[in-house]
Design an enzyme around this catalytic site. Structure first.
Site, PDB file in Angstrom:
ATOM      1  N   ASP A  45       0.846  -1.186   0.000  1.00 47.36           N
ATOM      2  CA  ASP A  45       0.000   0.000   0.000  1.00 47.36           C
ATOM      3  C   ASP A  45       0.881   1.236   0.000  1.00 47.36           C
ATOM      4  O   ASP A  45       2.046   1.175  -0.411  1.00 47.36           O
ATOM      5  CB  ASP A  45      -0.940  -0.021   1.213  1.00 47.36           C
TER       6      ASP A  45
ATOM      7  N   HIS B 188      -3.826   6.702   2.906  1.00 47.37           N
ATOM      8  CA  HIS B 188      -4.375   5.416   2.457  1.00 47.37           C
ATOM      9  C   HIS B 188      -3.656   4.261   3.155  1.00 47.37           C
ATOM     10  O   HIS B 188      -4.282   3.352   3.718  1.00 47.37           O
ATOM     11  CB  HIS B 188      -4.226   5.315   0.937  1.00 47.37           C
TER      12      HIS B 188
ATOM     13  N   SER C 246     -11.093  -0.407  -0.888  1.00 41.17           N
ATOM     14  CA  SER C 246      -9.765  -0.459  -0.274  1.00 41.17           C
ATOM     15  C   SER C 246      -9.853  -0.795   1.209  1.00 41.17           C
ATOM     16  O   SER C 246      -8.969  -1.468   1.753  1.00 41.17           O
ATOM     17  CB  SER C 246      -9.042   0.886  -0.420  1.00 41.17           C
TER      18      SER C 246
END
Length: 794
Positions: free
Chosen positions: A29, A63, A224
């Site tokens: 990620d 994120h 996600s």
């Protein structure tokens, strides 16, 4: 929604499921802010990737930090994650300063590294939309590597709100994850597709609470954030397997998740509303109950464990898929944020962020990462506050990598039949013995803690900047050409390999001003940096090394005996000494450019392949195109160049000579030539790889040293003389497989490469196999013991 809510009442039980330190979960990620209170005391290790900057204030750091907290948030922290007791590997693949995308090639690198480091479950909250759902060949190979190792890859389906396929989620070996709303219905922005029915699952993905860089919390929406809920549940199932006395089987855990998923309540599965439901919705409680019940049965009644009931044995997903056609590797992007409004001209929209009142406010800097395709449709939620209105938390000091907490090695994965197609070997180089695991240290594919590489390709070069390129143009001599019968001087071309080669012959000190690269079928995979030279070499050899070997005479005597023009000898002596590695690079770019059809006299000087032995440095470099590639320190030993056509000719000669001795008729030399080329094509194209895993290094070493294996190839094609039967047909190549060798020296990493041949005109005749044992624990692999020959396939 908090991540542990998917566990129902299990989350409130004393000693509830938090994972097991023997289970390893890898997160591919964005950068993770390891200074966040969520990770205090967690066993997290950041590994080197092409993304090397620390976590910052950008969208990819948000994120990555958010997804990591859903998995590894410690119980005592502000937001407990699903598996805080598991060992975590952080492999950043998305960078804040980029466009939110990563080449599939770089994703393949990270997946291979995660498998080498012993990951059981790999979480990828990103993807790239693909019309046919096919991955780039190198990414496909990495995913097949996971399949053969028993490693479960969990990946998001994306947020286009469309019937579309996304890579890697669409790959048949991957557990795909879509998102549901708070009422359990499929989220409007979550993708769906026919391929996801057999290996896809839905999980909560609406307004998921997680960590934000700088110490705050944020609520984000998208597939996600549903993906780590499924990956974390899978890791809990693996931990339950171990707790029950069984072996870690992540793929079986994935099958249980699919088997226990709550199927969509639909009469017709082809209706659009039903297709949005993928293979059903996650039921973590039921999945844990099933694995716990099975493991308890396995401990108390071993006989029953070997004969499970049909209801307890989920059907595995499809085992194979059509081979992807070679194509340039597209980029992969995070699949995570829900857009609040369509953006014009493909501009990504801002994500939804809602900081709960009881938690610290979300940081102000959180624009959305670039979505894979068009922005997601409008959702009925409040838009994110403007940066000027949001209260930014105090910025924590620049994150540093804390030393990982010592933990037991991951449980051994079940042994798998290995094929060179996937380059299989037990994860972590442990050979099935956790006590022998050497990940991150000497052996096991590393050198001093760095990853070994043995790759095959061609040499390329690059100029890091325009100034560097123009500097070469101004330093290189002008070229004299003939125009309309008159000699004219022209400015040199720094991209002309012959002109560059001639310039470097006289100015070897300029070799390190170029960025040398390894290219595979047009794709640049590594930047090459030579090891520190311990010796120098003349620009041209006074006596070729093969002359010394062939004649077995001293070099000085050979030099005196050679009839060479005086000016040629003077030119050789005038050439400045150069590093042996740079010399190979310099000569290779010229040798690769020779057109053997137009220049038949230079056929022997043509170079079609170069082998690169080395070590990943942990550094990266940016090419002129903007691509970032890892840097490999190239070793002199094992750095070879060769010409495939000359190799084929040598093998044909060996076969015809042997056939004459055995009274075997070689009826069609052209067919024989095609057979030999098919063998080489398997090594150089079908099994094309990054040369990182132990099996791939062994396979590449075999392809590199085909001169050494040419005798085996000749014997293999003439196997009819060794197999019972009267036929004297030429045998053909059947399979090439690579497996972990059961016999190895202490501290080494040994692989068995088995080449099998068969009679194409009589399938009833036995196959003949040749097995080579190769030790790949050093920078230059070496062969062990003689070649073993046996009847039948491996």
């Amino acid at each position: 929604m908090k991540p542990r809510e998917i566990l129902g009442e299990l989350r409130t039980r004393p000693g509830g499921p938090f994972g097991d330190p023997r289970v390893c979960v890898a997160l591919l990620d964005g950068p993770v802010d390891l200074t966040h209170p969520c990770f205090a005391g967690a066993d997290l290790t950041r590994l080197d990737t092409v993304v090397q900057e620390p976590a910052g204030k950008g969208p990819m750091s948000l994120h990555g930090t958010h997804v990591a907290s859903l998995l590894f948030g410690v119980p005592e922290g502000p937001l407990p994650g699903l598996v805080p007791r598991c060992r975590g590997l952080l492999l950043p693949v998305f960078r804040d300063g980029g466009d939110g995308r990563v080449p599939q090639l770089d994703l393949a690198r990270a997946i291979e590294r995660a498998v080498e480091e012993g990951a059981h479950v790999i979480n990828i909250s990103g993807g790239e939309r693909a019309a046919d759902g096919q991955a780039d060949p190198l990414l496909d190979r990495a995913l097949r590597l996971c399949e053969d190792h028993g490693v479960l890859v969990v990946s998001a389906v994306g947020n286009d709100g469309a019937d579309t396929l996304q890579v890697p989620a669409a790959h048949p070996t991957v557990l795909a994850v879509g998102a549901t709303a708070t009422d359990g219905s499929p989220l409007d922005i979550s993708n769906w597709g026919a391929a996801y029915r057999t290996h896809g699952i839905l999980a909560p993905g609406d307004d998921i609470e997680g960590a934000a860089p700088g110490g705050g919390l944020a609520s984000l929406t998208g597939s996600s954030f549903a993906t780590p809920l499924v990956a974390g549940t899978a890791a809990l199932l693996v931990a339950a397997q171990l707790a029950g006395g069984g072996a870690a089987d992540p793929k079986a855990a994935g099958h249980v998740l699919l088997a226990t998923a709550i199927a969509p309540d639909c009469a017709d599965p082809d209706l659009p509303a039903c297709r949005r439901g993928l293979g059903g919705s996650l039921d973590a409680v039921q999945a844990l109950a099933r694995v716990t019940r099975k493991e308890e049965t396995a401990v108390t009644t071993p006989a029953a464990a070997s004969d499970p009931t049909p209801n307890e044995t989920p059907a595995p997903p499809p085992a194979s898929a059509p081979a992807p056609a070679p194509a340039p590797a597209p980029a992969v992007a995070p699949a995570g944020y829900e857009a609040v409004a369509p953006a014009a001209h493909g501009t990504p929209a801002a994500p939804v962020q809602q900081a709960p009142a009881q938690q610290a406010p979300a940081p102000a800097q959180a624009p959305a990462p670039a979505p894979v395709q068009a922005p997601a449709p409008v959702q009925a939620q409040a838009p994110a506050p403007a940066p000027a209105q949001a209260q930014a938390p105090a910025q924590a000091p620049a994150p540093t990598q804390p030393p990982p907490v010592a933990a037991p090695s991951p449980a051994p994965l079940p042994p798998a039949y290995a094929s060179a197609r996937s380059g299989v070997r037990p994860a972590c180089g442990c050979g099935g013995d956790p006590a022998g695991c050497t990940c991150g240290g000497e052996g096991g594919g590393t050198a001093g803690g760095r990853q070994l590489v043995y790759a095959i390709g061609t040499i390329g070069f690059d100029y890091p900047t325009e100034a560097r390129r123009d500097g070469f143009r101004q330093q290189m001599p002008y070229i004299t050409t003939e125009v309309n019968g008159e000699e004219v001087e022209q400015e040199p071309d720094p991209y002309n390999v012959n002109q560059l080669h001639d310039y470097l012959m006289g100015a070897p000190w300029a070799c390190d001003k170029l960025t040398w690269t390894l290219v595979m079928d047009g794709a640049t995979v590594y930047a090459l940096e030579p090891e520190a030279p311990v010796a120098m070499d003349w620009g041209q050899p006074l006596v070729l090394p093969e002359d010394v070997q062939r004649e077995r005479r001293p070099a000085t005597e050979l030099a005196a005996a050679k009839d060479r023009p005086f000016d040629e000898l003077v030119a050789m002596l005038a050439s400045a000494p150069v590093s042996p590695v740079y010399r190979v690079f310099r000569d290779a770019i010229a040798g690769q450019a020779i057109n053997v059809d137009r220049q038949p006299d230079d056929r022997a000087a043509y170079i079609s392949r170069v082998s690169i032995p080395g070590v990943l440095t942990g550094r990266t470099t940016r090419l002129y195109s903007g691509q970032i590639v890892p840097v490999v320190e190239v070793k002199s030993r094992g750095l070879y160049t060769w010409h495939e056509s000359l190799l084929v000719d040598a093998v044909i000669k060996a076969i015809t000579d042997e056939a004459t001795n055995n009274m075997t008729e070689v009826r069609n030399l052209e067919e024989l030539r095609l057979t030999i080329r098919s063998f080489l094509d398997k090594i150089y194209y079908q099994f094309r790889n990054l040369g990182q895993t132990s099996a791939d290094r062994a396979l590449n070493f075999m392809g590199t040293n085909t001169y050494s294996f040419s005798n085996m190839l000749a014997q293999g094609l003439l196997s009819s003389s060794k197999v019972p039967g009267s036929s004297k047909n030429l045998y053909a190549l059947d399979t090439v497989t690579v497996t972990k060798s059961p016999y190895c020296r202490i501290g080494s990493d040994c692989q068995d490469v088995t080449v099998t041949f068969y009679d194409p005109e009589d399938e009833r005749r036995s196959r003949l196999s040749y097995q080579f044992t190769i030790d790949v624990s050093d920078e230059l692999p070496v062969t062990l013991a003689p070649v073993h020959t046996f009847l039948g396939s491996y």
